[in-house]
Design a protein around this motif. Sequence first.
Motif, short mmCIF file in Angstrom:
data_model
loop_
_atom_site.label_atom_id
_atom_site.label_comp_id
_atom_site.label_asym_id
_atom_site.label_seq_id
_atom_site.Cartn_x
_atom_site.Cartn_y
_atom_site.Cartn_z
N TYR A 1 0.84 -1.20 0.00
CA TYR A 1 0.00 0.00 0.00
C TYR A 1 0.87 1.26 0.00
O TYR A 1 0.63 2.20 -0.75
CB TYR A 1 -0.93 -0.01 1.22
N LEU A 2 1.90 1.26 0.84
CA LEU A 2 2.77 2.43 0.94
C LEU A 2 3.59 2.64 -0.33
O LEU A 2 3.96 3.78 -0.63
CB LEU A 2 3.69 2.31 2.17
N ASP A 3 3.86 1.58 -1.08
CA ASP A 3 4.52 1.75 -2.37
C ASP A 3 3.69 2.63 -3.30
O ASP A 3 4.23 3.36 -4.12
CB ASP A 3 4.76 0.39 -3.04
N ASN A 4 2.38 2.53 -3.16
CA ASN A 4 1.47 3.30 -4.02
C ASN A 4 0.93 4.57 -3.37
O ASN A 4 0.38 5.42 -4.06
CB ASN A 4 0.30 2.42 -4.46
N HIS A 5 1.05 4.66 -2.06
CA HIS A 5 0.56 5.82 -1.31
C HIS A 5 1.63 6.25 -0.29
O HIS A 5 1.40 6.17 0.92
CB HIS A 5 -0.75 5.49 -0.60
N PRO A 6 2.79 6.69 -0.76
CA PRO A 6 3.91 6.96 0.14
C PRO A 6 3.67 8.10 1.14
O PRO A 6 4.38 8.19 2.14
CB PRO A 6 5.06 7.29 -0.80
N ASP A 7 2.70 8.93 0.90
CA ASP A 7 2.44 10.06 1.79
C ASP A 7 1.31 9.80 2.79
O ASP A 7 0.91 10.72 3.51
CB ASP A 7 2.11 11.31 0.97
N CYS A 8 0.81 8.59 2.84
CA CYS A 8 -0.29 8.26 3.76
C CYS A 8 0.28 8.09 5.17
O CYS A 8 0.86 7.06 5.51
CB CYS A 8 -1.01 7.00 3.30
N ARG A 9 0.08 9.11 5.97
CA ARG A 9 0.64 9.10 7.34
C ARG A 9 0.05 7.98 8.20
O ARG A 9 0.77 7.35 8.96
CB ARG A 9 0.41 10.44 8.02
N GLN A 10 -1.24 7.73 8.09
CA GLN A 10 -1.87 6.69 8.92
C GLN A 10 -1.29 5.32 8.60
O GLN A 10 -0.99 4.53 9.49
CB GLN A 10 -3.39 6.68 8.74
N ALA A 11 -1.14 5.02 7.31
CA ALA A 11 -0.56 3.73 6.92
C ALA A 11 0.87 3.61 7.42
O ALA A 11 1.29 2.55 7.89
CB ALA A 11 -0.63 3.55 5.41
N LEU A 12 1.62 4.69 7.33
CA LEU A 12 3.01 4.66 7.80
C LEU A 12 3.08 4.49 9.31
O LEU A 12 3.91 3.73 9.81
CB LEU A 12 3.75 5.93 7.36
N GLU A 13 2.19 5.16 10.02
CA GLU A 13 2.14 4.98 11.48
C GLU A 13 1.79 3.53 11.83
O GLU A 13 2.40 2.93 12.72
CB GLU A 13 1.13 5.94 12.11
#
Length: 95
Positions: free
Chosen positions: A33-45
Amino acid sequence: MCNCNNMNSCNQEQDLMKQIQQISFLLVDLNLYLDNHPDCRQALEDYNILVEAMDELRKVYTQKYGPIMNFGTAKSDCPWQWVDDQPWPWENKRR
């Protein structure tokens, strides 16, 4: 049926391995998911929280039952111990 003499211990080991597998799946999914949405803070958290949880679970599993990977994550005493662990963590303990 478990190969060990203590069913409670065997169940604890299986439960711990199941938790590791579940978090591994979540980490792969979040990684994609982060590969496609690198700026998603919630996913990164969420990813970082799960990385910490995985590190702790691996540490607990390794201390109680031995290494779950063959290199890079678990130290060994002398002599080299990886090849002495039986059964292998990925082997089905129900036979």
